[in-house]
Design a protein around this motif. Sequence first.
Motif: not given
Length: 437
Positions: A275-280, A335-347, A350-356
């Motif tokens: 859950l902490m990832g979601f809050l951060l 670490v999780t944020r770094r893994k996104l690697g441009g698959v989705l924009g950080v803009g 909404m909801g879980e957004g790019w974190l998912l």
Amino acid sequence: MRSPPAANQHSIDTKAINMEQRIEFTREMKRDYTILIPNMLPVHLKLIKSVFELHGYRMELLENEGPEVVEAGLKYVHNDTCYPALLCIGQFISALQSGKYDVHRTALIITQTGGGCRASNYIFLLRKALKKAGLGFVPVISLNPLGMEKNSGFRITLTLFLQAMMMILYADVLMCLKNQVEPYEDEAETCARLMESWAARLTEQFRRDPRLAALRFRANLGRIARDFDRVPHTPAEKIQVGIVGEIYVKYSQLANNHLERFLLSQGCEVHVPGLMGFLLNALDHNIDDVNLYGGSRLKKAGVQVVMRWADHIERVIARSIRDNCRLEPPAPYRVTRRKLGGVLGVGCKMGEGWLLTAEMCELIDSGVPNIVCVQPFGCLPNHIAGKGTIRALREKYPSANIVPIDYDPGATRVNQENRLKLMLSVAREKVGGAGLG
Ligand code: SF4
């Protein structure tokens, strides 16, 4: 914002209440009202509840399930509303109508995220549903970080806030370690009992001396890690499966039809991001907003300080666990944020957004290619960041075996489990694992 008109809260004349007014949770109510909590995050809320109880609140985490919850939701919430809202409200109303509670001494608490998705509006839907059910006099407390609604009988003090945050960190660690050991335990329920015993020990530490409890953080993490490492177990080959998706359906067994239990029964080791990832992530949006659209640089600098501090805590957790056992700590947010690697924009937030999406990337990179993406009915944000990115993820990670599962009032458990079994049979084929499961 007004309090209920009656001086004696136990003899509220429900007809006299102007239903357009919000019923405030007053200081008098704090003394003898029970506050019901929806079962959104079973592990985390159990620990957070114990912190609130130390501060004088009487709380109960709802456990009611069954078709009557869905029926109450369908009856009192518009059927266009997303499934988590329908279930949350259905669970409250079904509990209030069950006869188990004195409804004139009961209050409800619900989160209000303050973001752009409907999670900010559950509270209004809930109040509307309560009125329709003839329960409009039941106070509803908003749990939000932005001071959106105030109640004289409910205050998040700095101590309470910090203790609750610490409990969230502990809950993430307990959940993460339990998931790695439970599928291999020799005696069923050993891990579950360990979770219970640690919940009691942590609460006791906070009760005795909150400052001491904070100082014991590292030592506690080491002990928790060693305790889980020592659980008698037998190594076996299991299918590694991650669960991602909308936050309520991801964690709540009521919403996901006991998904974790089902996967365990099928010979899987389950991985659920914390859950902490979601809050951060919610905090981090403030930095991205300034970067993308401009805004207060001062606010950005303030958030960056908090993010650096949170990163330090996550490093402490990882070190404490790695130094004390063979198990893996929860993936740090950075670490999780770094893994996104441009698959989705950080803009896309909404909801879980790019974190998912980032969580799926992180799981695959850490050796969990099989992923269940839980998708509630009526949730556009998660259909975009979840189902909508699966094709891009399959291109990026050819080994990915992702299955989106829909959850709605009409979806049957049999259907959901059949789709899961299909995903698991693909997983078994991929590893050629006749002996798996
Ligand atoms: S994320 Fe989706 S399911 Fe959750 S509140 Fe928002 S719209 Fe509803």
